[in-house]
Design a protein around this motif. Structure first.
Motif, PDB file in Angstrom:
ATOM      1  N   VAL A 156       3.255  -6.670   6.647  1.00 14.78           N
ATOM      2  CA  VAL A 156       3.078  -5.480   7.087  1.00 14.78           C
ATOM      3  C   VAL A 156       3.471  -4.988   8.251  1.00 14.78           C
ATOM      4  N   SER A 157       3.970  -3.689   8.307  1.00 16.18           N
ATOM      5  CA  SER A 157       4.520  -3.210   9.650  1.00 16.18           C
ATOM      6  C   SER A 157       5.868  -3.672  10.127  1.00 16.18           C
ATOM      7  N   ALA A 158       6.619  -4.425   9.182  1.00 17.37           N
ATOM      8  CA  ALA A 158       7.893  -4.943   9.765  1.00 17.37           C
ATOM      9  C   ALA A 158       8.628  -3.942  10.540  1.00 17.37           C
ATOM     10  N   ARG A 159       9.167  -4.332  11.658  1.00 17.79           N
ATOM     11  CA  ARG A 159      10.136  -3.787  12.370  1.00 17.79           C
ATOM     12  C   ARG A 159      11.590  -3.529  11.833  1.00 17.79           C
ATOM     13  N   VAL A 178       5.174  -4.211   2.809  1.00 22.82           N
ATOM     14  CA  VAL A 178       4.387  -3.222   2.729  1.00 22.82           C
ATOM     15  C   VAL A 178       5.196  -2.184   3.657  1.00 22.82           C
ATOM     16  N   GLY A 179       5.812  -1.205   2.951  1.00 23.12           N
ATOM     17  CA  GLY A 179       6.886  -0.190   3.685  1.00 23.12           C
ATOM     18  C   GLY A 179       8.412  -1.011   3.478  1.00 23.12           C
ATOM     19  N   HIS A 180       9.188  -0.212   3.826  1.00 21.41           N
ATOM     20  CA  HIS A 180      10.769  -0.781   3.536  1.00 21.41           C
ATOM     21  C   HIS A 180      11.491  -0.774   4.846  1.00 21.41           C
ATOM     22  N   PRO A 181      11.613  -1.810   5.697  1.00 16.83           N
ATOM     23  CA  PRO A 181      12.183  -1.739   6.839  1.00 16.83           C
ATOM     24  C   PRO A 181      13.797  -1.532   6.366  1.00 16.83           C
ATOM     25  N   PRO A 182      14.821  -1.124   7.318  1.00 19.76           N
ATOM     26  CA  PRO A 182      16.081  -0.658   6.597  1.00 19.76           C
ATOM     27  C   PRO A 182      16.847  -1.969   6.697  1.00 19.76           C
ATOM     28  N   LEU A 221       8.606   4.437  16.000  1.00 22.05           N
ATOM     29  CA  LEU A 221       9.890   5.056  15.402  1.00 22.05           C
ATOM     30  C   LEU A 221      10.821   3.915  15.353  1.00 22.05           C
ATOM     31  N   ASN A 222      10.159   2.518  15.508  1.00 21.85           N
ATOM     32  CA  ASN A 222      10.992   1.461  15.033  1.00 21.85           C
ATOM     33  C   ASN A 222      10.756   0.763  14.025  1.00 21.85           C
ATOM     34  N   ARG A 223       9.898   1.524  13.073  1.00 22.13           N
ATOM     35  CA  ARG A 223       9.387   1.223  11.820  1.00 22.13           C
ATOM     36  C   ARG A 223       9.663   2.365  10.962  1.00 22.13           C
ATOM     37  N   ASP A 224      10.075   1.935   9.469  1.00 22.59           N
ATOM     38  CA  ASP A 224      10.572   3.178   8.672  1.00 22.59           C
ATOM     39  C   ASP A 224       9.441   4.075   8.549  1.00 22.59           C
ATOM     40  N   SER A 225       8.045   3.644   8.285  1.00 23.67           N
ATOM     41  CA  SER A 225       7.013   4.676   8.496  1.00 23.67           C
ATOM     42  C   SER A 225       7.247   5.822   9.206  1.00 23.67           C
ATOM     43  N   GLY A 226       7.396   5.305  10.635  1.00 25.64           N
ATOM     44  CA  GLY A 226       7.568   6.374  12.023  1.00 25.64           C
ATOM     45  C   GLY A 226       8.598   7.270  11.516  1.00 25.64           C
ATOM     46  N   VAL A 227       9.782   6.695  11.341  1.00 27.42           N
ATOM     47  CA  VAL A 227      11.153   7.590  11.248  1.00 27.42           C
ATOM     48  C   VAL A 227      10.934   8.456  10.060  1.00 27.42           C
ATOM     49  N   ASP A 228      10.270   7.936   8.876  1.00 28.31           N
ATOM     50  CA  ASP A 228      10.267   8.716   7.568  1.00 28.31           C
ATOM     51  C   ASP A 228       9.487   9.896   7.947  1.00 28.31           C
ATOM     52  N   ARG A 229       8.144   9.680   8.742  1.00 25.89           N
ATOM     53  CA  ARG A 229       7.467  10.638   8.843  1.00 25.89           C
ATOM     54  C   ARG A 229       7.808  11.863   9.647  1.00 25.89           C
ATOM     55  N   LEU A 230       8.708  11.487  10.644  1.00 29.76           N
ATOM     56  CA  LEU A 230       9.393  12.689  11.468  1.00 29.76           C
ATOM     57  C   LEU A 230      10.670  12.971  10.834  1.00 29.76           C
ATOM     58  N   THR A 231      11.075  12.535   9.846  1.00 26.93           N
ATOM     59  CA  THR A 231      12.025  13.251   8.951  1.00 26.93           C
ATOM     60  C   THR A 231      11.481  14.214   8.053  1.00 26.93           C
ATOM     61  N   LEU A 245       9.274  19.414  20.991  1.00 28.52           N
ATOM     62  CA  LEU A 245       8.050  19.453  20.762  1.00 28.52           C
ATOM     63  C   LEU A 245       7.676  18.069  19.805  1.00 28.52           C
ATOM     64  N   VAL A 246       8.568  16.968  20.095  1.00 22.70           N
ATOM     65  CA  VAL A 246       8.086  15.649  19.529  1.00 22.70           C
ATOM     66  C   VAL A 246       7.963  14.785  20.557  1.00 22.70           C
ATOM     67  N   ALA A 247       6.553  14.325  20.665  1.00 21.93           N
ATOM     68  CA  ALA A 247       6.419  13.409  21.605  1.00 21.93           C
ATOM     69  C   ALA A 247       6.057  12.060  21.097  1.00 21.93           C
ATOM     70  N   GLU A 248       7.103  11.098  21.507  1.00 21.74           N
ATOM     71  CA  GLU A 248       7.272   9.849  21.141  1.00 21.74           C
ATOM     72  C   GLU A 248       6.237   9.015  21.753  1.00 21.74           C
TER      73      GLU A 248
END
Length: 362
Positions: A156-159, A178-182, A221-231, A245-248
């Motif tokens: 779970v939560s692989a970077r 769980v999730g899809h690391p790039p 944003l070093n995980r697929d879920s973070g990047v995908d939600r921002l996308t 207006l994006v606070a990382e």
């Protein structure tokens, strides 16, 4: 004082007893009952007993006699020895690649774990929780996985480019992410949700409440879920997207919501909408808004992601995306178990529905 004469007797229950000449009996250390003991008690051969213990066919009469004998002699299978012979541990590792603070705070990880454990327990497997909170932990867990102590792993939560992801591919351990690391290879299945589509959908719903200046608190944003939600957030806003207006923030946690919301208010005092990429982050953001005298949803509409217990604890209740965490855990466990059993038709990916749950925070 004279020592008493004694003899050693062994009962069917496997307990060595010292019988003294004066009739007093004392029990020594227990002896593990064996297949030979079962065979003697049941009046059958050891081969017949072994067939029953290993799931083979024997007559109903012989099976009944052997089962009665097992109860009589108190036989307990030596699982460790059997697994060593079969080269199986009957254990599956559960790896949460998050700092311990997030691990304890995030109810999704706990729900995923419980869902996975329910499936593995029914299959006769022990789930082993492996926490990675430092580089030293990574090295230790890598040795553990390589040493054959588990038959498979749920990660779970692989970077992106996490050493554990690389190791899993190298040693060929049955695994599910769980999730899809790039950098995840096609040979390793994953279970998840459509983070892009779900983030886009809830942002569009927030926009439909006539919010004009919408920001995002964007963790992980070093995980697929973070990047995908921002996308998904960026796609929903289109030409209205403002990177200022994006606070990382680092993690999906309450502290990240507090820090991110303060950043957004400093950058844009007229902010009237916020997409927080997890419910814990949203709860932290709403606390800062209350402290600043901003009404939710009157002044600022807030939406989250996960539909976790955080969403019920906020005031007002949080509009969010439902992430079926327990079902994700169950599906992940099913896929890793199928791999362990040698199933060659395991799907490469499973995406579960993640609908918007609209409440009163926006």
């Amino acid at each position: 004082m004279c020592e008493r004469a004694h003899t050693l007797a062994t009962g069917l229950g496997g307990v060595n007893s010292v019988v003294y000449s004066d009739g007093v009996t004392t029990s020594g250390a227990p002896r593990r009952s064996t297949v030979k003991d079962i065979a003697a008690a049941a009046g059958v051969s050891r081969g017949t007993v072994n067939r029953v213990l290993n799931g083979g066919y024997v007559s109903p009469e012989a099976r009944a006699a052997i089962q009665a004998a097992i109860a009589e002699v108190g036989y307990v299978p030596n699982t460790a020895a059997r697994n060593l012979k079969r080269r199986r541990s009957e254990a599956v590792g559960f790896l949460a690649l998050e700092p311990h603070t997030v691990l304890l705070e995030d109810p999704n990880i706990g729900a995923i774990m419980l869902g996975a454990n329910a499936v593995l327990s029914l299959a006769g497997y022990q789930m082993v929780s492996l926490v990675i909170d430092s580089d030293r932990d990574t090295e230790r867990v890598a040795r553990y996985l390589s040493g054959g102590f588990v038959d498979g792993a749920i990660i779970v939560s692989a970077r992106a480019y996490d050493p554990i992801t690389t190791l899993i591919g190298q040693i060929g351990l049955p695994a599910v992410f769980v999730g899809h690391p790039p950098d995840l290879t096609n040979a390793i299945p994953f279970v998840g949700i459509d983070n892009v589509g779900s983030a886009r959908a809830i942002t569009q719903r927030l926009m439909a409440t006539d919010r004009r200046r919408i920001g995002m608190i964007a963790p992980a944003l070093n995980r697929d879920s973070g990047v995908d939600r921002l996308t998904g957030f960026r796609e929903a806003l289109g030409d209205r997207f403002d990177p200022a207006l994006v606070a990382e923030v680092p993690h999906y946690d309450y502290a990240g919501g507090v820090a991110g919301m303060r950043t957004l208010l400093d950058r844009e005092p007229a902010l009237d909408g916020v997409f927080a990429a997890s419910d814990a982050v949203a709860a932290g953001a709403m606390q800062v808004l209350r402290e600043a005298g901003r009404d939710v949803p009157g002044d600022v509409g807030v939406v989250g992601f996960d539909d976790s217990s955080w969403a019920d604890r906020t005031q007002p209740p949080l509009s969010t995306v439902h992430q079926p965490a327990r079902e994700i855990g169950r599906r992940a466990a099913e896929l890793v178990h199928r791999q362990i059993l040698g199933d060659e038709d395991v799907p490469g990916s499973v995406l579960l529905p993640s609908p918007v749950v609209w409440r009163h925070s926006a």
